[in-house]
Design a protein around this motif. Structure first.
Motif, PDB file in Angstrom:
ATOM      1  N   GLU A   6       0.928  -1.344  -0.083  1.00 36.63           N
ATOM      2  CA  GLU A   6      -0.131  -0.022  -0.143  1.00 36.63           C
ATOM      3  C   GLU A   6       0.547   1.771   0.088  1.00 36.63           C
ATOM      4  OE1 GLU A   6      -3.199  -1.760   2.700  1.00 36.63           O
ATOM      5  OE2 GLU A   6      -2.376  -1.029   3.763  1.00 36.63           O
ATOM      6  N   ASN A   7       2.022   1.035   0.328  1.00 40.45           N
ATOM      7  CA  ASN A   7       3.178   2.529   0.582  1.00 40.45           C
ATOM      8  C   ASN A   7       4.347   2.197  -0.105  1.00 40.45           C
ATOM      9  OD1 ASN A   7       4.531   2.007   2.762  1.00 40.45           O
ATOM     10  ND2 ASN A   7       2.267   2.276   3.727  1.00 40.45           N
ATOM     11  N   ALA A   8       5.837   3.031  -0.124  1.00 40.09           N
ATOM     12  CA  ALA A   8       6.662   2.548  -0.744  1.00 40.09           C
ATOM     13  C   ALA A   8       7.558   1.416   0.326  1.00 40.09           C
ATOM     14  CB  ALA A   8       7.420   4.088  -0.970  1.00 40.09           C
ATOM     15  N   GLN A  10       5.930  -0.539   2.287  1.00 38.36           N
ATOM     16  CA  GLN A  10       5.764  -1.838   2.298  1.00 38.36           C
ATOM     17  C   GLN A  10       6.586  -2.487   0.943  1.00 38.36           C
ATOM     18  OE1 GLN A  10       1.914  -2.076   2.245  1.00 38.36           O
ATOM     19  NE2 GLN A  10       1.416  -1.125   3.876  1.00 38.36           N
ATOM     20  N   THR A  11       6.300  -1.768  -0.324  1.00 37.79           N
ATOM     21  CA  THR A  11       6.978  -2.056  -1.412  1.00 37.79           C
ATOM     22  C   THR A  11       8.676  -1.800  -1.070  1.00 37.79           C
ATOM     23  OG1 THR A  11       5.937  -0.928  -2.971  1.00 37.79           O
ATOM     24  CG2 THR A  11       7.998  -1.160  -3.101  1.00 37.79           C
ATOM     25  N   ARG A  12       9.585  -1.576  -0.442  1.00 39.29           N
ATOM     26  CA  ARG A  12      11.084  -1.621   0.270  1.00 39.29           C
ATOM     27  C   ARG A  12      10.678  -3.404   0.427  1.00 39.29           C
ATOM     28  NH1 ARG A  12      15.934   1.759   2.395  1.00 39.29           N
ATOM     29  NH2 ARG A  12      17.215   0.343   1.315  1.00 39.29           N
ATOM     30  N   LEU A  13      10.162  -3.199   1.826  1.00 39.40           N
ATOM     31  CA  LEU A  13      10.701  -4.476   2.488  1.00 39.40           C
ATOM     32  C   LEU A  13      10.251  -5.457   2.132  1.00 39.40           C
ATOM     33  CD1 LEU A  13       8.205  -3.168   6.204  1.00 39.40           C
ATOM     34  CD2 LEU A  13      10.569  -3.480   5.799  1.00 39.40           C
ATOM     35  N   LEU A  14       9.138  -5.424   1.001  1.00 44.21           N
ATOM     36  CA  LEU A  14       9.048  -6.768  -0.070  1.00 44.21           C
ATOM     37  C   LEU A  14      10.441  -7.016  -0.249  1.00 44.21           C
ATOM     38  CD1 LEU A  14       5.392  -6.346  -0.689  1.00 44.21           C
ATOM     39  CD2 LEU A  14       6.079  -8.501   0.791  1.00 44.21           C
ATOM     40  N   ARG A  15      10.715  -6.089  -1.315  1.00 49.14           N
ATOM     41  CA  ARG A  15      11.539  -6.056  -2.441  1.00 49.14           C
ATOM     42  C   ARG A  15      12.823  -6.746  -1.815  1.00 49.14           C
ATOM     43  NH1 ARG A  15      11.014  -1.839  -7.298  1.00 49.14           N
ATOM     44  NH2 ARG A  15       8.798  -2.987  -7.581  1.00 49.14           N
ATOM     45  N   LEU A  16      13.189  -6.287   0.040  1.00 46.49           N
ATOM     46  CA  LEU A  16      14.600  -6.520   0.293  1.00 46.49           C
ATOM     47  C   LEU A  16      14.579  -8.305   1.240  1.00 46.49           C
ATOM     48  CD1 LEU A  16      14.685  -3.517   3.306  1.00 46.49           C
ATOM     49  CD2 LEU A  16      16.321  -4.546   1.382  1.00 46.49           C
ATOM     50  N   LEU A  17      13.227  -8.602   1.622  1.00 40.94           N
ATOM     51  CA  LEU A  17      12.379  -9.962   1.756  1.00 40.94           C
ATOM     52  C   LEU A  17      12.914 -10.763   0.573  1.00 40.94           C
ATOM     53  CD1 LEU A  17       9.736  -9.715   3.906  1.00 40.94           C
ATOM     54  CD2 LEU A  17      12.158 -10.481   5.195  1.00 40.94           C
ATOM     55  N   ARG A  18      12.731 -10.061  -1.039  1.00 38.56           N
ATOM     56  CA  ARG A  18      12.774 -11.703  -1.942  1.00 38.56           C
ATOM     57  C   ARG A  18      13.963 -11.215  -2.659  1.00 38.56           C
ATOM     58  NH1 ARG A  18      11.383  -8.186  -7.357  1.00 38.56           N
ATOM     59  NH2 ARG A  18      13.445  -7.491  -7.012  1.00 38.56           N
ATOM     60  N   ASP A  19      14.837 -10.238  -2.392  1.00 39.87           N
ATOM     61  CA  ASP A  19      16.184 -10.409  -3.123  1.00 39.87           C
ATOM     62  C   ASP A  19      17.248 -10.644  -1.841  1.00 39.87           C
ATOM     63  OD1 ASP A  19      14.948  -9.049  -5.093  1.00 39.87           O
ATOM     64  OD2 ASP A  19      16.506  -6.760  -5.001  1.00 39.87           O
ATOM     65  N   ASP A 387       8.193  -7.533  -9.569  1.00 40.22           N
ATOM     66  CA  ASP A 387       8.782  -4.967  -9.683  1.00 40.22           C
ATOM     67  C   ASP A 387       7.274  -4.899  -9.517  1.00 40.22           C
ATOM     68  OD1 ASP A 387      10.502  -6.054  -8.510  1.00 40.22           O
ATOM     69  OD2 ASP A 387      11.949  -5.584 -10.860  1.00 40.22           O
ATOM     70  N   HIS A 388       6.503  -5.453 -10.752  1.00 40.05           N
ATOM     71  CA  HIS A 388       5.362  -4.490 -10.013  1.00 40.05           C
ATOM     72  C   HIS A 388       4.023  -5.629  -9.516  1.00 40.05           C
ATOM     73  CE1 HIS A 388       1.470  -3.891 -12.178  1.00 40.05           C
ATOM     74  NE2 HIS A 388       0.662  -5.014 -11.660  1.00 40.05           N
ATOM     75  N   ILE A 389       3.854  -6.671  -8.943  1.00 41.85           N
ATOM     76  CA  ILE A 389       3.434  -6.682  -7.552  1.00 41.85           C
ATOM     77  C   ILE A 389       3.986  -6.353  -6.544  1.00 41.85           C
ATOM     78  CG2 ILE A 389       2.532  -9.066  -6.244  1.00 41.85           C
ATOM     79  CD1 ILE A 389       2.911 -10.742  -8.582  1.00 41.85           C
ATOM     80  N   PHE A 390       5.088  -6.193  -6.164  1.00 44.74           N
ATOM     81  CA  PHE A 390       5.792  -5.917  -5.199  1.00 44.74           C
ATOM     82  C   PHE A 390       6.022  -3.957  -5.270  1.00 44.74           C
ATOM     83  CE2 PHE A 390       8.032  -9.483  -3.991  1.00 44.74           C
ATOM     84  CZ  PHE A 390       6.785 -10.449  -3.449  1.00 44.74           C
ATOM     85  N   SER A 391       4.906  -3.486  -5.596  1.00 45.63           N
ATOM     86  CA  SER A 391       4.883  -2.551  -6.046  1.00 45.63           C
ATOM     87  C   SER A 391       3.391  -1.401  -5.582  1.00 45.63           C
ATOM     88  CB  SER A 391       4.831  -1.941  -7.532  1.00 45.63           C
ATOM     89  OG  SER A 391       4.235  -2.029  -8.177  1.00 45.63           O
ATOM     90  N   ALA A 392       3.085  -0.668  -5.094  1.00 48.20           N
ATOM     91  CA  ALA A 392       1.848   0.590  -4.310  1.00 48.20           C
ATOM     92  C   ALA A 392       1.502   0.775  -5.506  1.00 48.20           C
ATOM     93  CB  ALA A 392       2.387   0.726  -3.345  1.00 48.20           C
TER      94      ALA A 392
END
Length: 393
Positions: A6-8, A10-19, A387-392
């Motif tokens: 829902e916001n930037a 959360q996006t950064r947290l998801l991408r950190l956990l992915r990468d 990247d699309h899914i993990f973006s607000a």
């Protein structure tokens, strides 16, 4: 409908956990620089959205043990890499680890209905193995120019019947999830950036030499597609006005001189002319020749095949030298089926580039063969949709 951050934050947290994989709350807080209370609010909301979940406790750092957070293990994304003569389909988890991968021969010239049905059949096999009950998104690569905004191929030279076909819309409706479509070499570049030799490089070129020739351009960690999506179409750069006619209609394009199709053409000509006993025997046995036959001839020490590969490498190096002088990348990765010719091809490309480009541009420039083999495209496709899914929104 797939949940989205829902916001930037959360996006950064998801991408950190992915990468980077599972991390403790303490480690995440240090990286994203959020207060403990704010971090808790964002992670709790991501857990409510079923995007993350707790995964035990971290080792003590001197005080109370921090809890570990990971991406939800139920997340599934799909990568579909459509080539000129084959299809690869993979299912990954949220961290883009391949859980299942299948491939099959398929001629892209049979048209979008046949080829996309075949891709979905392959995906059906993976789903039948229990790998993906629910799909959260799919990325698709095709071997031609793409309007990324519209999700459609645009006048692709080797894809009759595909011009403006609504690939994104058609597959999204059938899978019931978000879908993105891009040129296949752009996805290979994303694959190299996520899991290959370009993981720590922000500016690089990914060169695919297969049935056709293309180049993925990464600038500051992002794919550069150009205004209309045709950036990187280096196969149609002219290298000899008197050269063979290309599928695009022009004469002397790089792709007409050196590609999987060009190698097959020249191998048949050499076999029929009596220049190569090895290729002549293969042609008599199979009735046709491919780049694989040329690779086998090179391995057997066939001088005609070696000369063909060196000449092709010289042409590729000639084009790359200009690109490198213009773009000044930090890395060049060579991939695609013809790259399987290996170090004899790489040595020729390197020799021309280092000889013709400015020393300032090539002094610390690695030119390497991809180590991802046939998974670069599907990994890149899953990275694209992830990247699309993990973006607000």
């Amino acid at each position: 409908m797939t949940a989205r951050p829902e916001n930037a934050h959360q996006t950064r947290l998801l991408r950190l956990l992915r990468d980077d994989g599972a991390r403790s709350r303490a480690e995440l807080g240090e990286v994203v620089r959020l207060s403990r209370s704010k971090l808790a609010v964002e992670l709790d909301r991501l857990a409510e959205l079923r995007l993350v979940e707790p995964a035990g406790l971290a080792a003590s750092r001197g005080g109370r043990r921090s809890s570990i957070v990971r991406l939800s293990p139920r997340l599934r994304v799909v990568g579909i890499d459509i080539g000129a003569t084959s299809i690869d389909v993979a299912v990954t988890n949220g961290e883009l680890e391949i859980l299942g991968h299948v491939s099959a021969p398929c001629n892209v010239r049979e048209g979008p209905d046949v080829v996309l049905d075949r891709a979905l059949d392959l995906l059906g096999k993976l789903r039948g193995e229990g790998l993906a009950e629910e799909i959260h998104g799919a990325g698709i690569g095709v071997p031609g120019p793409v309007s990324f905004r519209d999700g459609v191929p645009v006048v692709p030279p080797i894809m009759p019947g595909w011009d403006r076909f609504p690939v994104r819309e058609a597959i999204s409706q059938r899978l019931g999830c978000p879908v993105l479509v891009d040129n296949d070499v752009n996805l290979m570049a994303l694959g190299e950036m996520h899991a290959g030799l370009a993981r720590s490089v922000d500016d690089f070129l990914m060169v695919k030499i297969g049935t056709g020739v293309g180049c993925g351009i990464v600038v500051d960690g992002r794919i550069y597609r150009g205004m209309s999506g045709s950036a990187g179409d280096i196969g149609h750069i002219g290298v000899d006005d008197d050269g063979p006619t290309c599928v695009c209609g022009n004469a002397g394009c790089l792709e007409a001189h050196f590609s999987g199709a060009a190698l097959a053409r020249d191998a048949v000509a050499a076999a029929r002319a009596g220049g190569s006993a090895f290729l002549a025997q293969r042609l008599e046995q199979a009735g046709t020749l491919t780049a694989v036959d040329v690779a086998d001839a090179v391995a057997a020490g066939d001088s005609v095949a070696v000369r063909m590969v060196r000449e092709g490498g010289r042409r590729v190096g000639q084009v790359l030298a200009g690109l490198i002088s213009f773009f000044n990348p930090g890395l060049v990765v060579i991939g695609g089926g013809v790259a399987g010719l290996g170090h004899i091809l790489l040595a020729e490309i390197r020799g021309v580039v280092y000889r013709r480009s400015a020393p300032l541009a090539t002094g610390n420039l690695p030119i390497v063969l991809s180590e991802l083999e046939n998974t670069a495209g599907v990994i890149g496709a899953t990275r694209l949709i992830s990247d699309h899914i993990f973006s607000a929104p």
